[in-house]
Design an enzyme around this catalytic site. Structure first.
Site, mmCIF file in Angstrom:
data_model
loop_
_atom_site.group_PDB
_atom_site.id
_atom_site.type_symbol
_atom_site.label_atom_id
_atom_site.label_comp_id
_atom_site.label_asym_id
_atom_site.label_seq_id
_atom_site.Cartn_x
_atom_site.Cartn_y
_atom_site.Cartn_z
ATOM 1 C CD GLU A 41 20.683 -2.322 8.347
ATOM 2 O OE1 GLU A 41 20.350 -3.465 8.681
ATOM 3 O OE2 GLU A 41 21.815 -1.837 8.572
ATOM 4 C CG ASP A 70 8.469 2.815 9.800
ATOM 5 O OD1 ASP A 70 8.812 2.689 8.613
ATOM 6 O OD2 ASP A 70 8.376 1.846 10.575
ATOM 7 C CG ASP A 151 -5.607 1.788 1.774
ATOM 8 O OD1 ASP A 151 -5.401 1.679 2.999
ATOM 9 O OD2 ASP A 151 -5.277 2.780 1.113
ATOM 10 C CE LYS A 171 -5.364 5.389 3.798
ATOM 11 N NZ LYS A 171 -4.365 4.860 2.887
HETATM 12 P P1 IMP Z 1 5.985 3.003 4.828
HETATM 13 O O1 IMP Z 1 5.775 3.633 6.164
HETATM 14 O O2 IMP Z 1 5.734 3.970 3.700
HETATM 15 O O3 IMP Z 1 7.276 2.257 4.733
HETATM 16 O O4 IMP Z 1 4.817 1.915 4.651
HETATM 17 C C1 IMP Z 1 4.873 0.646 5.198
HETATM 18 C C2 IMP Z 1 3.890 -0.293 4.557
HETATM 19 O O5 IMP Z 1 2.725 -0.381 5.395
HETATM 20 C C3 IMP Z 1 3.381 0.122 3.188
HETATM 21 O O6 IMP Z 1 4.183 -0.387 2.171
HETATM 22 C C4 IMP Z 1 2.004 -0.516 3.158
HETATM 23 O O7 IMP Z 1 2.123 -1.853 2.773
HETATM 24 C C5 IMP Z 1 1.573 -0.465 4.611
HETATM 25 N N1 IMP Z 1 0.768 0.752 4.864
HETATM 26 C C6 IMP Z 1 1.115 1.835 5.589
HETATM 27 N N2 IMP Z 1 0.137 2.753 5.589
HETATM 28 C C7 IMP Z 1 -0.853 2.223 4.828
HETATM 29 C C8 IMP Z 1 -2.129 2.720 4.443
HETATM 30 O O8 IMP Z 1 -2.557 3.844 4.749
HETATM 31 N N3 IMP Z 1 -2.846 1.899 3.656
HETATM 32 C C9 IMP Z 1 -2.438 0.671 3.265
HETATM 33 N N4 IMP Z 1 -1.251 0.174 3.579
HETATM 34 C C10 IMP Z 1 -0.447 0.944 4.368
#
Ligand code: IMP
Length: 200
Positions: A41, A70, A151, A171
């Site tokens: 969680e 994260d 993005d 990127k």
């Molecule tokens: P996680 O850290 O993989 O849980 O990502 C969290 C959320 O933030 C993702 O599902 C995306 O919606 C958004 N996010 C994080 N990094 C990116 C990025 O580089 N591009 C676009 N969206 C991102």
């Protein structure tokens, strides 16, 4: 060879980490290797806290040094939202983008930033966290097909294209994730070689 576990089953993240650590004598193992790995969680109140929760859980479960990340998008006019709720903001990428554009309708301030936190856990403790950010603006409509998540609506400062229009190698060099991963890899190179040698 020394081993480190990356607290993710995301193959794209694993490929990126393996590339960044390729000069090291380190094998990066994904959580897909552990079939019974429990759901963790993510109840932290910050990116660093959530990365720490994931890294610690992976370290305790596997007994290996662990990396976790994260990330999310913080929009100034929305008081930093969706922030740590970025992936839960709506059902899928298309709906998340539509909801965000709707929330910003008529809003002059379109400043935003992507944030990525990485935590490293070792011997049952989080030993370091790193944060990478990239600042920019939210466009008026989605553009481009590269990348993922938000993005298509994020235009980084210094560019006139969205992250989804820019080639992925650009990127990969400037993103919040690239900044945090580079700092973490530097730390592993400088500080953790000895840990690996002692540990493995
Ligand atoms: P996680 O850290 O993989 O849980 O990502 C969290 C959320 O933030 C993702 O599902 C995306 O919606 C958004 N996010 C994080 N990094 C990116 C990025 O580089 N591009 C676009 N969206 C991102």
């Amino acid at each position: 060879m020394a081993q480190i576990v990356a607290a993710t089953t995301n193959q794209k993240k694993l490929v990126e980490l393996r590339k960044l650590l390729s000069s090291q004598e380190v094998e990066v193992i994904g959580l897909d290797r552990y079939k019974n790995y429990p759901d963790i969680e993510e109840n932290g109140v910050s990116f660093e806290e959530n990365a720490s929760i994931k890294a610690l859980a992976a370290n305790r479960y596997t007994d290996l040094p662990a990396f976790a990340d994260d990330s999310g998008l913080c929009v100034e006019a929305l008081n930093g939202e969706p922030g740590i709720h970025s992936s839960r903001y709506a059902e899928n990428d298309q709906e998340r983008i539509a909801k965000l554009l709707n929330a910003l309708d008529g809003q002059a301030n379109r400043r935003a930033k992507f944030v990525c936190a990485i935590a490293i856990a070792f011997n049952g403790e989080v030993i370091e966290t790193f944060v990478g950010e990239i600042h920019g603006v939210i466009g008026d409509a989605p553009r481009g097909a590269n990348g993922f998540g938000y993005d298509p609506i994020f235009i980084p400062d210094g560019y006139d294209k969205t992250f989804a229009e820019l080639p992925s190698d650009i990127k990969d060099q400037i993103s919040h994730r690239a900044v945090a991963v580079k700092a973490a890899v530097q730390f592993v190179e400088d500080e953790m070689a000895a840990c690996f040698n002692d540990f493995n």
